[in-house]
Design an enzyme around this catalytic site. Structure first.
Site, PDB file in Angstrom:
ATOM      1  CD  GLU A  41     -43.727  62.542 -37.940  1.00 21.31           C
ATOM      2  OE1 GLU A  41     -43.787  61.425 -38.482  1.00 21.31           O
ATOM      3  OE2 GLU A  41     -43.269  62.711 -36.778  1.00 21.31           O
ATOM      4  CE  LYS A 109     -41.010  58.811 -39.137  1.00 27.11           C
ATOM      5  NZ  LYS A 109     -42.085  59.129 -38.157  1.00 27.11           N
ATOM      6  CB  CYS A 141     -40.282  61.868 -36.357  1.00 29.47           C
ATOM      7  SG  CYS A 141     -40.812  61.659 -34.625  1.00 29.47           S
TER       8      CYS A 141
END
Length: 258
Positions: A41, A109, A141
């Site tokens: 990320e 995300k 994540c």
């Protein structure tokens, strides 16, 4: 598909240095026979760069530079970056580029964590993309911690789910548990590409891993920066489903949700 995970410790807020490091990683990937090189990320800026996102966010130039590397080395590349959208707002994104230098996907995300809410807008769309390496799904994540996202990717046909990550101490074992569960529950391959190192008060836990369709760990790194090469055998998905097929056997819950 031969996959290389690069558990990097990026130079904080230094895009040029991190691009130079990516060039070296591409050379390693080629030497290892990898077809896809995956990074964490916000891999080219570092994660803890919130106050500098306005200057570091990509408006296309950075993706173009990575695309040139993908074409030069004939590699598929996956990496995280802060991306400025047309309306000026920022997304925490994962970009997949093929070995011809073509951008295949930009996933934003969905599940923002902690301070990210102050700087990014969440994505609304799932991301599953057909490639010559198979059908790939993307998460980032904190998405890992919501089983609904991996389930939706699997139901959309993803065979391999890839998640660039910046997870912190003391979450290494929790991370492994979640990735193995996402793989087992959906009978898919799931790869978590975490980062290493320390940025200010944030100490990253590394421990990037790949889990197979039966939840087994196919490879795992330690705390420090390094690379992991894993061969993904798509036939193992059908082998796992020959015993029991969770997605096929899943009954809709009341209200129509699965």
């Amino acid at each position: 598909m031969r996959l290389m995970l690069a558990q990097t410790d990026p130079v904080h807020a230094d895009v040029a240095a991190n691009l130079d490091a990516l060039d070296g990683l591409c050379q390693q990937a080629v030497a290892a026979g990898a077809q896809l090189l995956a990074l964490p990320e916000l891999a080219l800026t570092g994660y803890n760069v919130f106050e500098r996102l306005d200057e570091l966010a990509d408006e296309g130039e950075l993706i173009d530079q990575v695309a040139r590397l993908a074409h030069q080395y004939r590699l598929h590349l996956l990496f995280g970056l802060a991306q400025r959208q047309a309306d000026g707002r920022l997304t925490n994104s994962a970009v997949l580029i093929d070995d011809a230098g073509t951008t295949l996907a930009c996933y934003h995300k969905r599940q923002l964590w902690d301070r990210e809410h102050q700087y990014f807008i969440p994505g609304d769309e799932l991301c599953v993309v057909d490639t010559r390496l198979g059908r790939l799904g993307l998460m980032i994540c904190y998405d890992n911690e919501f089983p609904e996202i991996a389930r939706a990717l699997a139901q959309a046909g993803a065979e391999v789910i890839l998640s660039p990550t910046a997870n912190m101490v003391p979450n290494a074992e929790r991370q492994q548990l979640q990735i193995r569960a996402r793989a087992l529950d959906n009978q898919r391959f799931v790869a978590c590409i975490n980062r290493a190192g320390i940025e200010g008060e944030l100490h990253y836990c590394g421990n990037s891993l790949v889990a197979g369709p039966d939840g087994e760990v196919l490879g795992r790194l330690g705390n420090d920066a390094g690379v992991l090469v894993v061969d993904i055998e798509h036939s193992r998905i059908d082998e796992s489903r020959s015993h029991q097929d969770y997605l096929k056997d899943l009954r809709a819950l009341p209200g129509g949700n699965t």
